[in-house]
Design an enzyme around this catalytic site. Structure first.
Site, PDB file in Angstrom:
ATOM      1  N   ASN A 124      -8.730 -22.309  -5.524  1.00 24.32           N
ATOM      2  CA  ASN A 124     -10.147 -22.514  -5.246  1.00 24.32           C
ATOM      3  C   ASN A 124     -10.913 -22.466  -6.566  1.00 24.32           C
ATOM      4  OD1 ASN A 124     -12.909 -21.752  -4.797  1.00 24.32           O
ATOM      5  ND2 ASN A 124     -12.399 -21.418  -2.659  1.00 24.32           N
ATOM      6  N   ASP A 180     -14.256 -22.845  -6.977  1.00 22.89           N
ATOM      7  CA  ASP A 180     -15.699 -22.545  -6.847  1.00 22.89           C
ATOM      8  C   ASP A 180     -16.222 -21.678  -7.989  1.00 22.89           C
ATOM      9  OD1 ASP A 180     -15.516 -23.780  -4.422  1.00 22.89           O
ATOM     10  OD2 ASP A 180     -15.715 -21.955  -3.217  1.00 22.89           O
ATOM     11  N   HIS A 181     -15.370 -20.734  -8.407  1.00 23.51           N
ATOM     12  CA  HIS A 181     -15.852 -19.755  -9.385  1.00 23.51           C
ATOM     13  C   HIS A 181     -16.103 -20.382 -10.760  1.00 23.51           C
ATOM     14  CE1 HIS A 181     -15.113 -16.862  -6.301  1.00 23.51           C
ATOM     15  NE2 HIS A 181     -13.921 -17.392  -6.134  1.00 23.51           N
ATOM     16  N   HIS A 195     -15.624 -25.221  -1.927  1.00 25.79           N
ATOM     17  CA  HIS A 195     -16.508 -24.944  -0.791  1.00 25.79           C
ATOM     18  C   HIS A 195     -17.882 -25.528  -1.094  1.00 25.79           C
ATOM     19  CE1 HIS A 195     -18.191 -21.563   2.068  1.00 25.79           C
ATOM     20  NE2 HIS A 195     -18.632 -22.772   2.383  1.00 25.79           N
ATOM     21  N   ARG A 230     -21.181 -25.312  -0.168  1.00 25.14           N
ATOM     22  CA  ARG A 230     -22.040 -24.450   0.649  1.00 25.14           C
ATOM     23  C   ARG A 230     -23.358 -25.153   0.955  1.00 25.14           C
ATOM     24  NH1 ARG A 230     -20.167 -18.799   0.586  1.00 25.14           N
ATOM     25  NH2 ARG A 230     -22.036 -18.409   1.791  1.00 25.14           N
ATOM     26  N   ARG A 284     -24.840 -23.399  -3.911  1.00 20.75           N
ATOM     27  CA  ARG A 284     -24.991 -22.405  -4.980  1.00 20.75           C
ATOM     28  C   ARG A 284     -23.960 -22.557  -6.100  1.00 20.75           C
ATOM     29  NH1 ARG A 284     -22.751 -16.920  -2.144  1.00 20.75           N
ATOM     30  NH2 ARG A 284     -24.318 -17.374  -0.585  1.00 20.75           N
ATOM     31  N   GLU A 327     -13.695 -26.725   1.895  1.00 17.94           N
ATOM     32  CA  GLU A 327     -14.174 -25.659   2.787  1.00 17.94           C
ATOM     33  C   GLU A 327     -15.596 -25.998   3.171  1.00 17.94           C
ATOM     34  OE1 GLU A 327     -14.061 -21.789   1.080  1.00 17.94           O
ATOM     35  OE2 GLU A 327     -11.929 -21.946   0.688  1.00 17.94           O
ATOM     36  N   THR A 340     -17.329 -15.683   1.580  1.00 14.53           N
ATOM     37  CA  THR A 340     -17.165 -15.855   3.024  1.00 14.53           C
ATOM     38  C   THR A 340     -16.667 -14.553   3.657  1.00 14.53           C
ATOM     39  OG1 THR A 340     -16.489 -18.082   2.437  1.00 14.53           O
ATOM     40  CG2 THR A 340     -16.260 -17.452   4.744  1.00 14.53           C
ATOM     41  N   GLU A 385      -6.356 -20.848   8.969  1.00 22.15           N
ATOM     42  CA  GLU A 385      -6.190 -20.054   7.745  1.00 22.15           C
ATOM     43  C   GLU A 385      -6.563 -18.628   8.109  1.00 22.15           C
ATOM     44  OE1 GLU A 385      -7.948 -21.481   4.051  1.00 22.15           O
ATOM     45  OE2 GLU A 385      -8.078 -19.423   3.305  1.00 22.15           O
ATOM     46  N   HIS A 428      -8.165 -15.241   0.879  1.00 22.48           N
ATOM     47  CA  HIS A 428      -9.328 -14.408   0.628  1.00 22.48           C
ATOM     48  C   HIS A 428      -8.923 -13.059   0.052  1.00 22.48           C
ATOM     49  CE1 HIS A 428     -13.375 -12.942   0.650  1.00 22.48           C
ATOM     50  NE2 HIS A 428     -13.754 -14.171   0.889  1.00 22.48           N
ATOM     51  N   GLY A 429      -9.350 -12.835  -1.168  1.00 20.32           N
ATOM     52  CA  GLY A 429      -9.087 -11.553  -1.839  1.00 20.32           C
ATOM     53  C   GLY A 429      -7.647 -11.388  -2.318  1.00 20.32           C
TER      54      GLY A 429
HETATM   55  N1  PXP Z   1      -9.997 -19.312   1.701  1.00 18.76           N
HETATM   56  C1  PXP Z   1     -11.269 -19.416   2.166  1.00 18.76           C
HETATM   57  C2  PXP Z   1     -11.480 -20.087   3.493  1.00 18.76           C
HETATM   58  C3  PXP Z   1     -12.367 -18.931   1.431  1.00 18.76           C
HETATM   59  O1  PXP Z   1     -13.622 -19.049   1.922  1.00 18.76           O
HETATM   60  C4  PXP Z   1     -12.130 -18.384   0.167  1.00 18.76           C
HETATM   61  C5  PXP Z   1     -13.289 -17.918  -0.659  1.00 18.76           C
HETATM   62  O2  PXP Z   1     -14.058 -18.987  -1.069  1.00 18.76           O
HETATM   63  C6  PXP Z   1     -10.806 -18.322  -0.302  1.00 18.76           C
HETATM   64  C7  PXP Z   1      -9.753 -18.765   0.499  1.00 18.76           C
HETATM   65  C8  PXP Z   1     -10.460 -17.765  -1.645  1.00 18.76           C
HETATM   66  O3  PXP Z   1     -10.849 -16.425  -1.737  1.00 18.76           O
HETATM   67  P1  PXP Z   1     -10.785 -15.676  -3.136  1.00 18.76           P
HETATM   68  O4  PXP Z   1     -11.755 -16.355  -4.045  1.00 18.76           O
HETATM   69  O5  PXP Z   1     -11.163 -14.281  -2.784  1.00 18.76           O
HETATM   70  O6  PXP Z   1      -9.380 -15.804  -3.631  1.00 18.76           O
END
Ligand code: PXP
Length: 251
Positions: A7, A9-10, A43, A45, A49, A70, A101, A151, A205-206
């Site tokens: 991902n 996004d960051h 994602h 959004r 953002r 996403e 999320t 997921e 996630h995480g």
């Molecule tokens: N999967 C989904 C559906 C998410 O919304 C996110 C966070 O954007 C992730 C995976 C990845 O999460 P993380 O950035 O905590 O690894």
């Protein structure tokens, strides 16, 4: 061995911290692919953002692996998805004030709207996944409305792991081992239940370099979607090495 989706996004979050044009998430995606990522996730959004529409269109044209978008089920976002045609769309809940999320989709409560979006995306050739908590009723509802993928939200498991590590760093005894085991067990049961219904399963996630292994070892796990930990590690070792290290953990 599960596939690795990164991902990005960051990277866009960093760009937007200065509202400038770098670092470019599309360039980051190409580095991730070269380092062994099997797919790129972003994602879009509703408040834009981090990732912007132009990033999604550009990713669609540029990347060679798989694009997983996403998205919420808001109509303007669905319209963008139908235009971009990602390989896969992961439907997620969205709240403006959340940092990230938080929690999975409530498929049971919003069945009608989610079902209609799933159908429209599937009809246009996009694979659909629903981001849900490891909950039997939500999994049944996902199956019921015809989603091919789910997921599993691993956030609670990740939080329990982190609490243990925080306690160790503070020189305290980790008290939450039982919680970590309980959250892991929920995920394990959810994956096997979903598989028994014929659903394909991703998770995310995480997830980070310390907590990913048990999740990666679960039978039936198709892909892990990871963002924050890899981009954070990239600050010290570079993006290519950060992705390779995560790939190595999954191997
Ligand atoms: N999967 C989904 C559906 C998410 O919304 C996110 C966070 O954007 C992730 C995976 C990845 O999460 P993380 O950035 O905590 O690894």
């Amino acid at each position: 061995m599960p596939k690795l989706g990164i991902n990005i996004d960051h990277v866009a979050t960093l760009r937007q911290a200065r509202r400038t044009i770098f670092p470019d998430p599309v360039k980051a995606a190409l580095i991730c692919e070269n380092a062994g990522a099997d797919s790129i996730i972003c994602h879009l959004r509703e408040d834009r953002r981090h990732i912007h529409d132009k990033d999604v269109y550009s990713l669609r044209k540029t990347i060679r692996t798989k694009l997983n978008l996403e998205m919420s089920v808001a109509e303007d976002i669905v319209k963008v998805a139908l235009k971009v045609r990602p390989d896969e769309a992961t439907l997620v809940p969205e709240r403006r004030k959340e940092l990230t999320t938080e929690g999975g989709l409530d498929v049971l409560k919003n069945k009608k709207r989610i079902k209609s979006v799933v159908q429209r995306l599937l009809d246009s050739g996009i694979f659909v996944s629903l981001f849900i908590n490891p909950d039997k009723k939500q999994i049944e509802a996902a199956k019921d409305i015809g989603a091919p993928f789910i997921e599993i939200h691993t956030g609670r498991y990740a939080d329990a792991c982190l609490a243990g590590r925080r306690a160790c760093l503070a020189g305290r005894q980790a008290k939450n081992y039982a919680k970590k085991v309980k959250e892991f067990d929920k995920i394990k049961k959810a994956v096997s239940f979903a598989e028994s219904l014929g659903l394909r399963v991703n998770a995310g996630h995480g997830l980070d370099y310390d907590n990913v292994k048990p999740i990666a070892c679960l039978k039936g796990m198709e892909e892990l979607n990871i963002g924050f930990s890899v981009i954070a590690r990239a600050v010290f070792v570079g993006l290519e090495r950060a992705v390779k290290e995560m790939r190595h953990k999954l191997n």
